[in-house]
Write an enzyme that holds these catalytic residues in place. Sequence first.
Site, PDB file in Angstrom:
ATOM      1  N   GLU A  83       0.798  -1.218   0.000  1.00  0.00           N
ATOM      2  CA  GLU A  83       0.000   0.000   0.000  1.00  0.00           C
ATOM      3  C   GLU A  83       0.835   1.274   0.000  1.00  0.00           C
ATOM      4  O   GLU A  83       1.979   1.282   0.444  1.00  0.00           O
ATOM      5  CB  GLU A  83      -0.887   0.017   1.256  1.00  0.00           C
ATOM      6  N   CYS A  96       3.145   8.712   0.967  1.00  0.00           N
ATOM      7  CA  CYS A  96       3.802   7.808   1.908  1.00  0.00           C
ATOM      8  C   CYS A  96       3.947   6.475   1.188  1.00  0.00           C
ATOM      9  O   CYS A  96       2.943   5.874   0.813  1.00  0.00           O
ATOM     10  CB  CYS A  96       2.921   7.680   3.154  1.00  0.00           C
ATOM     11  N   CYS A 103       6.442  -6.552   6.815  1.00  0.00           N
ATOM     12  CA  CYS A 103       7.621  -6.024   7.496  1.00  0.00           C
ATOM     13  C   CYS A 103       8.159  -7.036   8.489  1.00  0.00           C
ATOM     14  O   CYS A 103       7.380  -7.664   9.216  1.00  0.00           O
ATOM     15  CB  CYS A 103       7.255  -4.733   8.236  1.00  0.00           C
ATOM     16  N   CYS A 107       7.123  -4.628  15.216  1.00  0.00           N
ATOM     17  CA  CYS A 107       6.812  -3.771  16.363  1.00  0.00           C
ATOM     18  C   CYS A 107       5.413  -4.150  16.858  1.00  0.00           C
ATOM     19  O   CYS A 107       4.493  -4.316  16.052  1.00  0.00           O
ATOM     20  CB  CYS A 107       6.859  -2.298  15.944  1.00  0.00           C
ATOM     21  N   CYS A 110       2.155  -2.240  15.694  1.00  0.00           N
ATOM     22  CA  CYS A 110       1.993  -1.930  14.267  1.00  0.00           C
ATOM     23  C   CYS A 110       1.328  -3.082  13.519  1.00  0.00           C
ATOM     24  O   CYS A 110       1.769  -4.229  13.617  1.00  0.00           O
ATOM     25  CB  CYS A 110       3.361  -1.629  13.658  1.00  0.00           C
ATOM     26  N   CYS A 328      -0.775   5.765  10.123  1.00  0.00           N
ATOM     27  CA  CYS A 328       0.457   5.130  10.590  1.00  0.00           C
ATOM     28  C   CYS A 328       0.148   3.841  11.330  1.00  0.00           C
ATOM     29  O   CYS A 328      -0.668   3.828  12.242  1.00  0.00           O
ATOM     30  CB  CYS A 328       1.202   6.019  11.576  1.00  0.00           C
TER      31      CYS A 328
HETATM   32  N1  SAH Z   1       9.740   0.772   9.487  1.00  0.00           N
HETATM   33  C1  SAH Z   1       9.858   2.190   9.488  1.00  0.00           C
HETATM   34  C2  SAH Z   1       8.820   2.832   8.595  1.00  0.00           C
HETATM   35  C3  SAH Z   1       7.405   2.768   9.137  1.00  0.00           C
HETATM   36  S1  SAH Z   1       6.908   4.396   9.429  1.00  0.00           S
HETATM   37  C4  SAH Z   1       9.814   2.712  10.901  1.00  0.00           C
HETATM   38  O1  SAH Z   1       9.645   1.902  11.800  1.00  0.00           O
HETATM   39  O2  SAH Z   1      10.016   3.911  11.116  1.00  0.00           O
HETATM   40  C5  SAH Z   1       5.465   4.218  10.281  1.00  0.00           C
HETATM   41  C6  SAH Z   1       5.497   4.950  11.610  1.00  0.00           C
HETATM   42  O3  SAH Z   1       4.253   4.703  12.278  1.00  0.00           O
HETATM   43  C7  SAH Z   1       6.597   4.424  12.515  1.00  0.00           C
HETATM   44  O4  SAH Z   1       7.076   5.443  13.345  1.00  0.00           O
HETATM   45  C8  SAH Z   1       5.813   3.425  13.321  1.00  0.00           C
HETATM   46  O5  SAH Z   1       6.471   3.067  14.504  1.00  0.00           O
HETATM   47  C9  SAH Z   1       4.534   4.154  13.545  1.00  0.00           C
HETATM   48  N2  SAH Z   1       3.427   3.296  13.942  1.00  0.00           N
HETATM   49  C10 SAH Z   1       3.320   1.957  13.802  1.00  0.00           C
HETATM   50  N3  SAH Z   1       2.147   1.515  14.298  1.00  0.00           N
HETATM   51  C11 SAH Z   1       1.502   2.590  14.759  1.00  0.00           C
HETATM   52  C12 SAH Z   1       0.225   2.774  15.352  1.00  0.00           C
HETATM   53  N4  SAH Z   1      -0.604   1.753  15.549  1.00  0.00           N
HETATM   54  N5  SAH Z   1      -0.124   4.026  15.676  1.00  0.00           N
HETATM   55  C13 SAH Z   1       0.692   5.072  15.442  1.00  0.00           C
HETATM   56  N6  SAH Z   1       1.895   4.964  14.870  1.00  0.00           N
HETATM   57  C14 SAH Z   1       2.301   3.728  14.531  1.00  0.00           C
END
Ligand code: SAH
Length: 342
Positions: A83, A96, A103, A107, A110, A328
Amino acid sequence: MPLLLDLHPDAYPLTGYRRKQLLEWVFVHGAASYAAMSNLPADLRAELEQTYALNPFTRTETFESSDGSVKYLFTLPDGRQMEAVYMPYLDRKTICVSTMVGCPAKCSFCATGAMGFGRNLTPGEIVGQILAVSWQQGFSPREMRNLVFMGMGEPLLNYDHTIAAARILLHAQALGMSKRRVTLSTVGLAKGIRKLASEDELGLKLAISLHAPDEDTRQQIIPTGQANSIAEIMAAAREYQSVTGRRVTFEYAMLSGVNDHLWQADLLAELLRGLVSHVNLIPMNPWEGSGFAETPEAELQAFYDRLEARGVPVSVRRSRGRDAGAACGQLALKQPAAQISP
Ligand code: SAH
């Protein structure tokens, strides 16, 4: 068939002004087919057609959010899907993009992490996301002025393809983007950040997903934190800053009761001392089964105020596209509620 967009602009087929014409059709006019490239001779177009695929995707679907952002769901030739999110804010069009299908970082908060790792995207599949949006929206690809590598995937774990894509974005005969408007977001891999600092003439904006200032909390929510201590990440961030001269952004998703205590704001301010930085607080975007809750507004404000009082430049990034599953941490191919076209 090889993908035309996988090539560096200097390596495009054809020579002289024909090459220039081809690049203009792709990146300036946003031609979605060779057939549309009317000033190229028909036999040349036919040859290109048989040698290089132009569209990296077999299917492009869009889901529009009530706030105007649009989630793009792309199907790749191998059937996998990923996406991108297009955010048409006022006069600055922002995209974006994803660097992977799924991935491997996993995390815990996420949704993309929960779906696991599919595969790396090629440079053309990354750059193609911009072209596909511009084809669908009907504007020149060059009008996309801002790009964040914040979609699915960890860009520093698909390092070579992400860098190749970035070089196409910045190339004057391709998208001609300003490096000031291209942000690479990483989960925080110290070695990768150092390597990025050493890239010639790149100097992208760097965002680091820190999400906690103490090891216990960070390792609990970010598995890659075990091999990348906060101290190592901060040292790499300082190196990135001294080499590129750029302010470093730290992303911080506010997870209720996990990382939103005021002592953590104090510790974060401590960590950032001496670094030209910016903190982006991101209200946690909910998804089914995440097991995390949003920090209540009053507590988020208190955390913000505490950072500000300690001299940390901070802002709250309210994610767009929640109702389209485009915010995000929500990118995971679920059919959102607000679907506009199949
Ligand atoms: N892998 C990279 C790129 C992803 S960016 C990274 O980790 O930075 C997406 C951003 O959204 C990252 O900062 C991630 O930690 C954050 N994110 C992931 N899940 C989220 C959620 N449920 N709510 C808000 N932010 C989230």
